[in-house]
Design an enzyme around this catalytic site. Structure first.
Site, mmCIF file in Angstrom:
data_model
loop_
_atom_site.group_PDB
_atom_site.id
_atom_site.type_symbol
_atom_site.label_atom_id
_atom_site.label_comp_id
_atom_site.label_asym_id
_atom_site.label_seq_id
_atom_site.Cartn_x
_atom_site.Cartn_y
_atom_site.Cartn_z
ATOM 1 N N HIS A 95 0.748 -1.376 0.020
ATOM 2 C CA HIS A 95 0.077 -0.124 -0.012
ATOM 3 C C HIS A 95 0.794 1.293 0.127
ATOM 4 O O HIS A 95 0.246 2.370 -0.068
ATOM 5 C CB HIS A 95 -1.000 0.069 1.299
ATOM 6 C CG HIS A 95 -1.997 -0.935 1.352
ATOM 7 N ND1 HIS A 95 -3.120 -1.231 0.214
ATOM 8 C CD2 HIS A 95 -2.064 -2.205 2.050
ATOM 9 C CE1 HIS A 95 -3.453 -2.342 0.424
ATOM 10 N NE2 HIS A 95 -3.167 -2.990 1.330
ATOM 11 N N LYS A 99 -5.164 -9.763 -7.956
ATOM 12 C CA LYS A 99 -6.059 -8.883 -6.783
ATOM 13 C C LYS A 99 -6.963 -7.935 -7.572
ATOM 14 O O LYS A 99 -6.601 -7.297 -8.147
ATOM 15 C CB LYS A 99 -4.880 -8.185 -6.028
ATOM 16 C CG LYS A 99 -5.664 -7.825 -4.741
ATOM 17 C CD LYS A 99 -4.307 -7.078 -3.601
ATOM 18 C CE LYS A 99 -5.348 -6.520 -2.261
ATOM 19 N NZ LYS A 99 -4.336 -5.970 -1.469
ATOM 20 N N HIS A 153 -2.880 -3.022 8.318
ATOM 21 C CA HIS A 153 -4.228 -3.397 7.440
ATOM 22 C C HIS A 153 -4.800 -2.144 6.835
ATOM 23 O O HIS A 153 -5.107 -1.496 7.499
ATOM 24 C CB HIS A 153 -5.069 -4.186 8.135
ATOM 25 C CG HIS A 153 -6.271 -4.428 7.413
ATOM 26 N ND1 HIS A 153 -6.278 -5.521 6.152
ATOM 27 C CD2 HIS A 153 -7.649 -4.117 7.379
ATOM 28 C CE1 HIS A 153 -7.309 -5.652 5.727
ATOM 29 N NE2 HIS A 153 -8.190 -4.929 6.272
#
Length: 147
Positions: free
Chosen positions: A40, A68, A144
């Protein structure tokens, strides 16, 4: 005198490294933090196009087994992202209370739906928007991307 100065600098370096070791996340959290960084964080770019997503998703190993479907890259310095962890806790999608929100520059990469791994194809959308990340550890680090 040079030997004494070298020894002093070496001692300072060792103490600094030991100090840094005391504030690192645990092994499990460190793995999750490293995964978060890989999937990310791209601080060098301010936004991307479709080709950016195609290249980055492959480079960051999110297309090897299957494509993904959706991923967000945050274009901020890691210290700014870690700063989000110090904001007020909010509810995560999974019901936990370890999420935090902040506004950052992002590129959202959405799989086109007609590609096959490892040659996945993506559409890019860049924006500055609110994101929610889960943080863990002491000190807290992002582990996350929630939304």
């Amino acid at each position: 005198m040079d030997l004494q100065r070298t020894q002093s600098l070496l001692l300072l370096l060792v103490l600094t490294l030991l100090g840094l070791g005391l504030v690192q996340p645990s092994y499990g959290q460190d793995r999750m933090y490293q995964r978060f960084l890989r999937q990310h964080v791209d601080p060098q770019v301010t936004g991307g196009n479709d080709n950016y997503c195609n290249v980055m998703m492959q480079r960051r190993k999110m297309t090897s087994v299957q494509c993904k479907r959706f991923n967000t890259f945050i274009h901020e310095d890691i210290w700014n992202i870690r700063g989000i962890c110090s904001t007020t806790n909010i509810l995560c999608k999974n019901g936990q209370m370890n999420c935090h929100e902040g506004v950052v520059k992002v590129t959202d990469c959405r799989e086109t739906g007609n590609s096959k791994a490892p040659n996945c194809r993506y559409r890019a959308r860049t924006s500055t928007r609110r994101v929610v990340i889960a943080c863990e550890g002491d000190p807290e680090v992002p582990v996350h991307f929630d939304r």
